[in-house]
Design an enzyme around this catalytic site. Structure first.
Site, PDB file in Angstrom:
ATOM      1  N   ASP A 142      -0.383 -18.049   2.967  1.00  0.00           N
ATOM      2  CA  ASP A 142      -1.507 -18.930   2.599  1.00  0.00           C
ATOM      3  C   ASP A 142      -1.674 -20.040   3.648  1.00  0.00           C
ATOM      4  O   ASP A 142      -2.779 -20.307   4.123  1.00  0.00           O
ATOM      5  CB  ASP A 142      -1.341 -19.502   1.174  1.00  0.00           C
ATOM      6  CG  ASP A 142       0.091 -19.878   0.821  1.00  0.00           C
ATOM      7  OD1 ASP A 142       0.999 -19.654   1.653  1.00  0.00           O
ATOM      8  OD2 ASP A 142       0.308 -20.412  -0.280  1.00  0.00           O
ATOM      9  N   ASP A 195      -3.669  -7.020   6.577  1.00  0.00           N
ATOM     10  CA  ASP A 195      -5.010  -6.478   6.378  1.00  0.00           C
ATOM     11  C   ASP A 195      -5.988  -7.643   6.222  1.00  0.00           C
ATOM     12  O   ASP A 195      -7.044  -7.699   6.875  1.00  0.00           O
ATOM     13  CB  ASP A 195      -4.991  -5.599   5.117  1.00  0.00           C
ATOM     14  CG  ASP A 195      -6.277  -4.816   4.908  1.00  0.00           C
ATOM     15  OD1 ASP A 195      -7.143  -4.834   5.800  1.00  0.00           O
ATOM     16  OD2 ASP A 195      -6.415  -4.187   3.845  1.00  0.00           O
ATOM     17  N   TYR A 204       0.823  -1.210   0.000  1.00  0.00           N
ATOM     18  CA  TYR A 204       0.000   0.000   0.000  1.00  0.00           C
ATOM     19  C   TYR A 204       0.860   1.264   0.000  1.00  0.00           C
ATOM     20  O   TYR A 204       0.453   2.314   0.487  1.00  0.00           O
ATOM     21  CB  TYR A 204      -0.936   0.040   1.219  1.00  0.00           C
ATOM     22  CG  TYR A 204      -1.936  -1.112   1.308  1.00  0.00           C
ATOM     23  CD1 TYR A 204      -2.148  -2.000   0.254  1.00  0.00           C
ATOM     24  CD2 TYR A 204      -2.692  -1.287   2.465  1.00  0.00           C
ATOM     25  CE1 TYR A 204      -3.056  -3.040   0.359  1.00  0.00           C
ATOM     26  CE2 TYR A 204      -3.617  -2.323   2.576  1.00  0.00           C
ATOM     27  CZ  TYR A 204      -3.790  -3.204   1.516  1.00  0.00           C
ATOM     28  OH  TYR A 204      -4.699  -4.224   1.633  1.00  0.00           O
ATOM     29  N   LYS A 256       5.892 -14.429   2.266  1.00  0.00           N
ATOM     30  CA  LYS A 256       5.524 -15.159   1.047  1.00  0.00           C
ATOM     31  C   LYS A 256       6.793 -15.264   0.207  1.00  0.00           C
ATOM     32  O   LYS A 256       6.793 -14.946  -0.986  1.00  0.00           O
ATOM     33  CB  LYS A 256       4.388 -14.416   0.325  1.00  0.00           C
ATOM     34  CG  LYS A 256       3.763 -15.182  -0.832  1.00  0.00           C
ATOM     35  CD  LYS A 256       3.085 -16.482  -0.447  1.00  0.00           C
ATOM     36  CE  LYS A 256       2.750 -17.302  -1.686  1.00  0.00           C
ATOM     37  NZ  LYS A 256       2.207 -18.641  -1.361  1.00  0.00           N
ATOM     38  N   ASP A 295      -8.854  -9.352   9.130  1.00  0.00           N
ATOM     39  CA  ASP A 295     -10.301  -9.536   8.934  1.00  0.00           C
ATOM     40  C   ASP A 295     -10.693 -10.975   9.264  1.00  0.00           C
ATOM     41  O   ASP A 295     -11.732 -11.225   9.874  1.00  0.00           O
ATOM     42  CB  ASP A 295     -10.715  -9.212   7.491  1.00  0.00           C
ATOM     43  CG  ASP A 295     -11.120  -7.755   7.318  1.00  0.00           C
ATOM     44  OD1 ASP A 295     -10.615  -6.904   8.080  1.00  0.00           O
ATOM     45  OD2 ASP A 295     -11.933  -7.457   6.425  1.00  0.00           O
TER      46      ASP A 295
HETATM   47 MG    MG Z   1      -9.269  -4.260   6.209  1.00  0.00          MG
END
Ligand code: MG
Ligand code: NAI
Length: 358
Positions: free
Chosen positions: A222, A246, A138, A189, A250
């Site tokens: 993963d 992020d 980001y 990763k 969640d």
């Molecule tokens: Mg979020």
């Protein structure tokens, strides 16, 4: 008496509902403590402001916020404004210049709440996810050329800097060290992303050398989703990149029972700038105006704000009040399967603060 100045930015949708509940609870708490004051100043920035002014916050918004001790943020996002405008125009427009590089997201199953993992031993689920919050995927680097043509190209460049990765690793190792289990999982990763993620792994190993008392391991992102759902008790502190964390947070919020409970802190650990505290959920248009938004994530975020301000006793009292309320299933909002309203939960938390005699 200490007087903390808090900038509140309710933003859009249920952000307004949960922040007004949070401010009420914090006023009651400060009065109960009697050892500090909280002065709130509210800013009406967000999508409505954007529709009037063409910008999400005023040009000098950051200068306005700079002298505050903390920022208490609701959510941004409106059905009729593109999400990248609302996010970059307000939330990231504060996080990035204020160098809030450590995004901290605790997850626990609070008393009275049945998470979806109840059959796999989730009562031991007690995590803190540390999200790198200033660079990575980001970073905002990239661009688009030949718009609309068949040869259009778009790049979204991930940035990892040695300085940026080192400081978030140090932060994560410090946090892991401060928790009873002293256990850190570094998410990566580095099998598929062989430049930035390999550097991330190398820096993790370098920083780990300074924390011999912290046990740490590495997980590919993963595989991490499986470990979180199948063996939640094997995790404690977790550090991951901006995008990966992020997504993982969640998932963590869902595993803890509801997105409405999950809190977060965007910290500038050096305190050169104010830090920002917010529930992790968005503006939830589907329930806006119904008075049923779960305010617990916003209250839990307030405990993180109080800890950051150095008011640990008040933070603990608020957390006890929250847990007393979640333990009562009659006080669960619809996202938790109940029928309680934001108003009822807020009143109950205030009553629990006043009744708490520790
Ligand atoms: Mg979020
Ligand atoms: P969302 O988090 O707003 O909602 C997802 C689902 O969870 C909805 O069904 C909603 O009703 C429910 N939910 C969320 N918070 C709740 C609460 N406190 N109590 C009860 N139920 C709750 O995510 P969604 O729908 O993807 O996005 C809506 C808008 O919010 C978009 O514009 C998005 O960009 C924005 N957003 C903003 C964030 C922020 O400001 N930090 C974070 C996530 C999304």
């Amino acid at each position: 008496m200490k007087d903390y100045r808090i900038a509140s930015i309710p933003g859009d949708g249920i952000g307004k509902e949960v922040i007004s509940a949070g401010v009420e609870v914090l006023h009651a708490l400060a009065e109960r403590e009697g050892t500090f004051r909280l002065s709130f100043e509210a800013f009406d920035w967000g999508s409505d402001y954007y529709k009037r002014h063409g910008i999400m916050m005023p040009e000098d918004g950051l200068e306005t916020l700079k002298p505050f001790d903390a920022i208490y943020f609701g959510a941004v996002g409106a059905p009729d404004v593109p999400d990248h405008i609302t996010l970059w125009g307000l939330r990231l427009a504060i996080c990035q210049p204020f160098d809030q590089y450590a995004n901290v997201r605790p997850t626990r199953i609070l008393p009275g709440i049945e998470g979806p993992l109840r059959n796999v031993g989730s009562k031991d689920l007690d995590w803190v996810i540390v999200r790198e919050n200033s660079e990575g995927e980001y970073a905002g680097q990239g661009g688009r050329s030949h718009r609309g043509l068949p040869e259009e190209v778009a790049t979204e460049v991930t940035i990892f800097t040695r300085a940026g990765v080192t400081r978030i690793m140090r932060f994560a190792f410090e946090l892991a060290r401060s928790r009873p289990r002293k256990l850190l999982t570094v998410v990566t990763k580095s099998n598929a992303q062989r430049h930035g993620m390999v550097m991330w792994d190398e820096i993790a190993a370098e920083v780990a050398a300074d924390y011999p008392d912290v046990t740490w391991d590495k997980m590919l992102v993963d595989a991490m989703t499986m470990r979180m759902t199948l063996k939640p008790w094997t995790l404690d502190t977790i550090v991951a990149t901006n995008l990966q964390a992020d997504i993982l947070s969640d998932l963590a919020a869902a595993l803890a029972g509801s997105l409405g409970i999950a809190p977060t802190a965007n910290l500038n650990p050096e305190r050169r700038f104010p830090s920002m505290f917010e529930p992790i959920h968005g503006s939830a248009f589907d329930i806006t105006g119904k008075g049923i938004a779960n305010p617990i994530g916003t209250f839990w975020s307030a405990t993180m704000m109080l800890e950051h301000l150095g008011e640990k006793a008040a933070a603990d009292r608020l957390m006890r009040a929250i847990e007393r309320v979640t333990a009562d299933q009659g006080l669960h909002t619809p996202d938790l399967g109940g029928a309680a309203t934001t108003r009822q939960v807020t009143d109950a938390v205030i009553a629990a603060i006043l009744a708490d005699n520790e």
